[in-house]
Design an enzyme around this catalytic site. Structure first.
Site, PDB file in Angstrom:
ATOM      1  N   ARG A   1       0.794  -1.254   0.000  1.00 16.37           N
ATOM      2  CA  ARG A   1       0.000   0.000   0.000  1.00 16.37           C
ATOM      3  C   ARG A   1       0.816   1.289   0.000  1.00 16.37           C
ATOM      4  O   ARG A   1       0.226   2.370   0.132  1.00 16.37           O
ATOM      5  CB  ARG A   1      -0.970   0.039   1.195  1.00 16.37           C
ATOM      6  CG  ARG A   1      -1.883  -1.163   1.320  1.00 16.37           C
ATOM      7  CD  ARG A   1      -2.810  -1.316   0.143  1.00 16.37           C
ATOM      8  NE  ARG A   1      -3.848  -2.329   0.416  1.00 16.37           N
ATOM      9  CZ  ARG A   1      -4.308  -3.169  -0.502  1.00 16.37           C
ATOM     10  NH1 ARG A   1      -3.848  -3.145  -1.746  1.00 16.37           N
ATOM     11  NH2 ARG A   1      -5.242  -4.025  -0.196  1.00 16.37           N
TER      12      ARG A   1
ATOM     13  N   HIS B   1      -3.641 -12.093 -12.572  1.00 19.70           N
ATOM     14  CA  HIS B   1      -4.843 -12.181 -11.731  1.00 19.70           C
ATOM     15  C   HIS B   1      -5.945 -12.661 -12.681  1.00 19.70           C
ATOM     16  O   HIS B   1      -6.481 -11.864 -13.464  1.00 19.70           O
ATOM     17  CB  HIS B   1      -5.130 -10.792 -11.147  1.00 19.70           C
ATOM     18  CG  HIS B   1      -6.437 -10.658 -10.451  1.00 19.70           C
ATOM     19  ND1 HIS B   1      -6.555 -10.480  -9.097  1.00 19.70           N
ATOM     20  CD2 HIS B   1      -7.700 -10.649 -10.939  1.00 19.70           C
ATOM     21  CE1 HIS B   1      -7.837 -10.378  -8.785  1.00 19.70           C
ATOM     22  NE2 HIS B   1      -8.555 -10.484  -9.881  1.00 19.70           N
TER      23      HIS B   1
ATOM     24  N   ASP C   1      -1.221 -13.017  -0.635  1.00 25.93           N
ATOM     25  CA  ASP C   1      -2.173 -11.981  -1.053  1.00 25.93           C
ATOM     26  C   ASP C   1      -2.570 -11.105   0.150  1.00 25.93           C
ATOM     27  O   ASP C   1      -3.731 -10.679   0.276  1.00 25.93           O
ATOM     28  CB  ASP C   1      -3.418 -12.569  -1.732  1.00 25.93           C
ATOM     29  CG  ASP C   1      -4.155 -11.524  -2.580  1.00 25.93           C
ATOM     30  OD1 ASP C   1      -3.681 -10.383  -2.678  1.00 25.93           O
ATOM     31  OD2 ASP C   1      -5.220 -11.869  -3.136  1.00 25.93           O
TER      32      ASP C   1
ATOM     33  N   HIS D   1      -6.769  -3.411   4.534  1.00 26.36           N
ATOM     34  CA  HIS D   1      -7.794  -2.405   4.222  1.00 26.36           C
ATOM     35  C   HIS D   1      -8.202  -1.706   5.512  1.00 26.36           C
ATOM     36  O   HIS D   1      -8.219  -2.319   6.584  1.00 26.36           O
ATOM     37  CB  HIS D   1      -9.030  -3.055   3.590  1.00 26.36           C
ATOM     38  CG  HIS D   1      -8.808  -3.529   2.189  1.00 26.36           C
ATOM     39  ND1 HIS D   1      -8.523  -2.675   1.140  1.00 26.36           N
ATOM     40  CD2 HIS D   1      -8.803  -4.780   1.657  1.00 26.36           C
ATOM     41  CE1 HIS D   1      -8.361  -3.376   0.021  1.00 26.36           C
ATOM     42  NE2 HIS D   1      -8.519  -4.651   0.304  1.00 26.36           N
TER      43      HIS D   1
ATOM     44  N   PRO E   1     -12.307  -5.960  -1.298  1.00 29.41           N
ATOM     45  CA  PRO E   1     -11.898  -7.354  -1.131  1.00 29.41           C
ATOM     46  C   PRO E   1     -10.466  -7.450  -0.600  1.00 29.41           C
ATOM     47  O   PRO E   1      -9.622  -6.639  -0.963  1.00 29.41           O
ATOM     48  CB  PRO E   1     -11.962  -7.897  -2.567  1.00 29.41           C
ATOM     49  CG  PRO E   1     -11.667  -6.709  -3.435  1.00 29.41           C
ATOM     50  CD  PRO E   1     -12.185  -5.495  -2.689  1.00 29.41           C
TER      51      PRO E   1
HETATM   52  O1  DOR Z   1      -8.738  -9.613  -2.463  1.00 29.07           O
HETATM   53  C1  DOR Z   1      -7.939  -8.982  -3.140  1.00 29.07           C
HETATM   54  N1  DOR Z   1      -7.399  -7.845  -2.683  1.00 29.07           N
HETATM   55  N2  DOR Z   1      -7.622  -9.432  -4.349  1.00 29.07           N
HETATM   56  C2  DOR Z   1      -6.888  -8.716  -5.196  1.00 29.07           C
HETATM   57  O2  DOR Z   1      -6.648  -9.173  -6.286  1.00 29.07           O
HETATM   58  C3  DOR Z   1      -6.391  -7.375  -4.831  1.00 29.07           C
HETATM   59  C4  DOR Z   1      -6.313  -7.229  -3.374  1.00 29.07           C
HETATM   60  C5  DOR Z   1      -6.161  -5.816  -2.920  1.00 29.07           C
HETATM   61  O3  DOR Z   1      -5.355  -5.087  -3.494  1.00 29.07           O
HETATM   62  O4  DOR Z   1      -6.813  -5.432  -1.957  1.00 29.07           O
HETATM   63 ZN    ZN Z   2      -5.274 -10.696  -7.286  1.00 31.21          ZN
END
Ligand code: DOR
Ligand code: ZN
Length: 443
Positions: free
Chosen positions: A74, A191, A317, A321, A335
């Protein structure tokens, strides 16, 4: 604890003695002496210099340092949710010595100014080797190829490119990207999500989403891109890497592609090995992730595929957030879930404890294969004298309970809140420097 250290350029090499630890969980415990970043001696009762830092490895397993091909740090742009420093701390505490930082930052890492900055900041922090992933297309817009050559030849020496978060869905552009990457000797990581099939989708398309009234993300959205890209790689004589494989059908297609001799590799996330869409019943968006949590049979197929080598490696992954992006209506939530500090114990839970992998296998899927896939020569190495000391000490018998607020990430979006994890990282060593020990980072 920092270890006796010596600066070589911006790279620090350290010394440490790990007492009474079992490499790969095999044989009798040994002492491992590390000097100046390399394994110097390995055996019973090794003599160590006075004053050297000592890690007690009693009861613990020694692995090569873990390598994560798929991390979202991030920075730049969303430093409220994670920074290179906080993400590096999570990585070190999770047993990682190298992480690949995805390009979907703000601004996007589609040029060498950004990729070089990410790399330099990672080096300054010094807790884990941070390798920036470059974007395949400008702004992740899927229209025009980014300057991959400039990024590959910059200070960061970018070796993996991905529009992760988005799919390179235009087949001609993907073909050109594979051709260009082959010339540069770099890897494209896809992806796999055909966007026309996932318009509005927020959950796996199946009985659960139907019952909950959530728009579904069909397996075919992933599988159609997996097979398309395998065919494109075949014809271009290229390599392609599939990010976060999530379906039973993807496993079958990967098996088919590998049998054809197509140069395709794939990763699976810990959450797709442990969780399934039964978690969605509460509508808690903590479980929202892309690709979505699938069904029991997908989970079982993915575990078997990882054991068999059809899926090559584990990648987190790790996707931090902010709470306002997760504590909202399911359809509106972002997501993604945290992963760096829980990955290894989840592999113990889903793969080691059921007998699908031994510790050699864990070393393979969490360190050796990912390092090979991106061509890192100093990671994923054998635990042997003369080798670089990138190491992880893991205690398979000390469980701990996950609390999001206690994790090193600046975000706390873990789906494992209050869940017990079966194994703990005792220490992580990067080039002989102890980066994490007893649950604390050292820098
Ligand atoms: O769940 C996900 N979050 N899948 C992704 O491909 C991107 C990622 C994100 O950047 O938050
Ligand atoms: Zn992804």
């Amino acid at each position: 604890m920092t270890g006796a250290s010596q600066a070589v350029g911006s790279v620090v090499h350290g010394s440490v003695l790990i007492r009474s630890v079992r490499p790969y969980g095999e044989g009798d415990p040994v002492d491992v002496l590390v000097t100046d970043g390399e394994i110097a001696a390995l055996g019973a009762d090794v003599d160590a210099p006075d004053g050297i830092d000592v890690i007690d490895g009693e009861g613990a397993v020694l692995l090569p340092g873990l390598v994560d091909l798929h991390t979202h740090l991030r920075e730049p742009g969303r430093e409220d949710t994670e920074t290179i420093r906080s993400g590096s701390a999570a990585a070190a505490l999770g047993g990682y010595t190298a992480v690949f930082a995805m390009a979907n930052t703000a601004p996007v890492a589609d040029n060498s100014t950004i990729t070089d900055n990410v790399w330099r900041t990672g080096r300054e922090v010094g807790l884990v080797d941070v390798y920036p992933v470059g974007a395949v297309t400008v702004g992740l817009e899927g229209k025009q190829l980014a300057e991959m050559g400039m990024m590959a030849s910059g200070a960061a020496g970018v070796r993996m490119f991905s529009d992760d978060g988005k799919c390179v869905s235009d087949p001609l552009l993907m073909r050109r990207a594979l051709e260009y990457a082959t010339g540069l000797g770099v890897l494209i990581a896809q992806h796999a999500e055909e966007p026309r099939l996932t318009v509005g989708a927020v959950a796996h398309e199946g009985p659960m989403a139907a019952r909950l009234g959530l728009a579904g993300w069909p397996r075919a959205a992933e599988e159609s891109i997996v097979v398309r890209d395998a065919l494109l790689a075949r014809d271009a004589g290229a390599r392609v890497h599939i990010c976060h494989a999530s379906t039973e059908g993807t496993v079958a297609l990967l098996r088919w592609a590998k049998e054809q001799g197509i140069n395709v590799t794939a990763e699976v996330t810990p959450h797709h090995l442990l969780l399934d869409d039964s978690r969605l019943q509460t509508y808690d968006a903590i479980n929202k992730v892309n690709p979505p949590l699938r069904e029991e049979r997908d989970k079982i197929a993915l575990r078997q595929a990882l054991a068999d080598g059809i899926v090559d490696c584990v990648a987190t992954d790790h996707a931090p957030h902010a709470s306002q992006e997760k504590c909202c209506e399911f359809a509106q939530a972002k997501p993604g879930m945290l992963g760096l500090q829980t990955a290894l114990p989840i592999i113990v839970e889903t793969m080691v404890n059921p007998g699908l992998l031994d510790w050699r296998g864990v070393a393979r899927v969490m360190s050796e294969r990912p390092a090979e896939i991106v061509g890192l020569t100093d990671q994923g190495r054998p635990i042997a004298v003369g080798e670089p000391a990138n190491l992880t000490v893991v205690d398979p018998n000390t469980p701990w309970v996950v609390h999001g607020r206690e994790l090193a990430s600046l975000s706390d979006n873990t789906p494992y809140e209050s869940m017990s994890m079966p194994a703990s990282v005792v220490a992580t060593v990067l080039r002989g420097v102890v980066t994490a020990h007893a649950g604390e980072v050292t820098r």
